[in-house]
Each structure stands twice: as C-alpha cells, then as structure tokens.
Design an enzyme around this catalytic site. Sequence first.
Site, PDB file in Angstrom:
ATOM      1  N   CYS A   1     -18.104   1.720 -20.905  1.00  0.00           N
ATOM      2  CA  CYS A   1     -19.490   1.505 -20.474  1.00  0.00           C
ATOM      3  C   CYS A   1     -20.183   0.349 -21.208  1.00  0.00           C
ATOM      4  CB  CYS A   1     -20.294   2.793 -20.635  1.00  0.00           C
ATOM      5  SG  CYS A   1     -19.605   4.166 -19.680  1.00  0.00           S
TER       6      CYS A   1
ATOM      7  N   CYS B   1     -14.026   1.505 -15.453  1.00  0.00           N
ATOM      8  CA  CYS B   1     -14.588   2.856 -15.284  1.00  0.00           C
ATOM      9  C   CYS B   1     -13.427   3.842 -15.103  1.00  0.00           C
ATOM     10  CB  CYS B   1     -15.534   2.887 -14.081  1.00  0.00           C
ATOM     11  SG  CYS B   1     -16.543   4.375 -14.017  1.00  0.00           S
TER      12      CYS B   1
ATOM     13  N   CYS C   1     -26.008   1.754 -13.256  1.00  0.00           N
ATOM     14  CA  CYS C   1     -25.219   2.983 -13.274  1.00  0.00           C
ATOM     15  C   CYS C   1     -26.086   4.228 -13.497  1.00  0.00           C
ATOM     16  CB  CYS C   1     -24.149   2.897 -14.364  1.00  0.00           C
ATOM     17  SG  CYS C   1     -23.123   4.386 -14.437  1.00  0.00           S
TER      18      CYS C   1
ATOM     19  N   CYS D   1     -19.364  -2.751 -19.367  1.00  0.00           N
ATOM     20  CA  CYS D   1     -19.217  -2.623 -17.909  1.00  0.00           C
ATOM     21  C   CYS D   1     -20.156  -3.583 -17.178  1.00  0.00           C
ATOM     22  CB  CYS D   1     -19.530  -1.196 -17.495  1.00  0.00           C
ATOM     23  SG  CYS D   1     -19.500  -0.987 -15.701  1.00  0.00           S
TER      24      CYS D   1
ATOM     25  N   GLU E   1       0.823  -1.208   0.000  1.00  0.00           N
ATOM     26  CA  GLU E   1       0.000   0.000   0.000  1.00  0.00           C
ATOM     27  C   GLU E   1       0.862   1.265   0.000  1.00  0.00           C
ATOM     28  OE1 GLU E   1      -3.017   0.374  -0.693  1.00  0.00           O
ATOM     29  OE2 GLU E   1      -3.717  -1.683  -0.583  1.00  0.00           O
TER      30      GLU E   1
ATOM     31  N   ASP F   1     -10.101   5.022  -2.695  1.00  0.00           N
ATOM     32  CA  ASP F   1      -9.080   5.721  -3.477  1.00  0.00           C
ATOM     33  C   ASP F   1      -9.782   6.462  -4.619  1.00  0.00           C
ATOM     34  OD1 ASP F   1      -9.785   3.755  -5.269  1.00  0.00           O
ATOM     35  OD2 ASP F   1      -7.749   3.002  -5.580  1.00  0.00           O
TER      36      ASP F   1
ATOM     37  N   TYR G   1      -6.359   6.884   3.656  1.00  0.00           N
ATOM     38  CA  TYR G   1      -6.591   5.783   2.732  1.00  0.00           C
ATOM     39  C   TYR G   1      -5.787   4.543   3.119  1.00  0.00           C
ATOM     40  CZ  TYR G   1      -5.968   2.601  -1.014  1.00  0.00           C
ATOM     41  OH  TYR G   1      -5.879   1.420  -1.701  1.00  0.00           O
TER      42      TYR G   1
HETATM   43  S1  SF4 Z   1     -21.437   2.041 -16.916  1.00  0.00           S
HETATM   44 FE1  SF4 Z   1     -21.138   3.480 -15.217  1.00  0.00          FE
HETATM   45  S2  SF4 Z   1     -19.827   2.396 -13.774  1.00  0.00           S
HETATM   46 FE2  SF4 Z   1     -19.685   1.317 -15.742  1.00  0.00          FE
HETATM   47  S3  SF4 Z   1     -17.906   2.205 -16.802  1.00  0.00           S
HETATM   48 FE3  SF4 Z   1     -19.709   3.354 -17.455  1.00  0.00          FE
HETATM   49  S4  SF4 Z   1     -19.785   5.092 -16.028  1.00  0.00           S
HETATM   50 FE4  SF4 Z   1     -18.470   3.555 -15.109  1.00  0.00          FE
END
Ligand code: SF4
Length: 290
Positions: A200, A193, A209, A203, A35, A136, A118
Amino acid sequence: VAGLVQDAVTWYAGAARDLPWRRPGVSPYAVLVSEVMLQQTPVGRVAPAYDAWLARWPTLPELAAAPSGEAVRQWGRLGYPRRALRLHAAAVACVERHAGEVPAAVAELEALPGVGRYTARAVAAFAHGVRVPVVDVNVRRVVARAVEGVAEGPAAVGVADLALVEALLPDGPAGAAAPLASVALMELGALVCTARAPRCPTCPVRAHCAWQRAGAPVSLGASRRGQGYAGTDRQVRGRLLAVLRGAEGAVPAEVLDAVWDEPAQRARALAGLLADGLAVALPGGYSLPA
Ligand code: SF4
C-alpha cells in the site's frame, strides 16, 4: 473511480512485465494459448511453454491438424494436462466453426472446449479489443479493496462481479482503452495489491483506495493454503503421464508400476488418465492418445 483506473493505466505503462503474449502483433490464437496455459499456472512457468508451443504450431490450423496426443506431449510438465486436450479441441472447433480463426464474440468463445467465463472475456479483450470485463482473482481483489473497501474479494467470480468491473472500464467502441484498463488492474493485483502482503505505501492507486481510507481494518495473512502436491493423486498422474510423454508407442504396465509404490493409488491415477482421454490402453500397454 475514473481516477483509479487512469492511475493504474499510467502505472502499468512503466511497470508492466514484458510477457511474450503482451507484445505487439501477437495473434488471437497465441492469446488463446497463453490464456489457457495461464489458468492455474504462474507466469514464469507459462512463458517458456508458450514459446515452445508456438514454435511447434505457429498457427491454429497447424495445431488442429496435429494428433491430440502430441498436444499432451508438448504440454510437458505444465500441469493440469487436460488443458492440452481442450486447447487442441478448441483449435479443431475453430477450424470447423470459424474458418480457422479465433472468434471475437464472448458467446462463441464460451462455446469452445476449455474456454470458460474468464478465458472467453480475456481472449475477446486482449485478442480483439472488445470492451468486456476481464475479471480474474487479481482484478477482483483490487476492486474489492479499492472500490468496495473490503479486504478480500469473493472466492468465485460471479455475474455481479462482471458488472461491477464493467462499470469501471473506459467507454467507447472496441479498441485498446478497455483492455488496457483490464490488464493494468490485473497487473496491479499481481504485483502490488497482492493477496497476503499488499504494498500500500507505494501503490499507484492508494489515493483512491476505499480500503485504505477505512484504515485497512483486517489483518491479512491468515493462511489459506491450497492442497499440497506431494503424495496426491495429481502427483501420481503427473508421473505416469511423464513416462507416457517420453515414450513412442505403448508403455508396458510393468514400467508404469515402477513410478509409484502404492498400487491402489497408482491404479486410481491411471484410471483417471484413461477416463480423461489423456491416455489410451493398447494391446501392449498404454500410450498418449493418437
Ligand atoms: S492501496 Fe488499496 S489498491 Fe493499493 S495495494 Fe493497498 S489495498 Fe491494494
């Protein structure tokens, strides 16, 4: 929101990078080393330095018993070398205060040199299974987009951000569930992300989201470049320190003079190393601290 975390955890099980500090049986001391090294440094540069560090000092008491200058030498070219001194000082503090163990309580961790908000929570969670939010910039960005529906998280993580993320963690006693959720969100921010080009369409939490539901209204990619490295005092400090690391005993001032042409900047960099305790002045020149 529960579905978001669950889908992130499921994705993580198949997509996580195999990083040495995530393997089974890693000691709390090794988690602390990882870390501290990961502060401001990419994973790819940390992994070999982490392995070499633990090969040299496999346990915390062995690190604590070494001279602090050897920690600086072993830090090599990882950057921000004051972290080496702080990690060494943290090891000494663990020997003095915690019988050579890395504590599990966030307050005790935050009292160690070089361990901030953190890092304390990351070590508590990943080394000891404590249910605490580990936030983070990657986690904060994922939560900003997926939960709050905005393109970017705040520049700095505050207490309110910790509370926001804590509310997402699975309940229950200490154990694997909450740390797993944290590392899954972290990995999602690192691999999917991302700040400039979130993936997206593929994702795993897209269905949950809020930013996607809002139509992803802000275009990303406005450059927020960090300060360049070339020509900075950091570069000069790095060159001076590289000479000291490669030497046994005092390095004459003339040798250091050769690493950078501009005398005022060179003097400023050397003064900074001395002030930070990364170098000491000896009768014949300069060296790493004893
Ligand atoms: S869908 Fe939402 S969480 Fe997924 S990469 Fe896109 S912005 Fe990020």
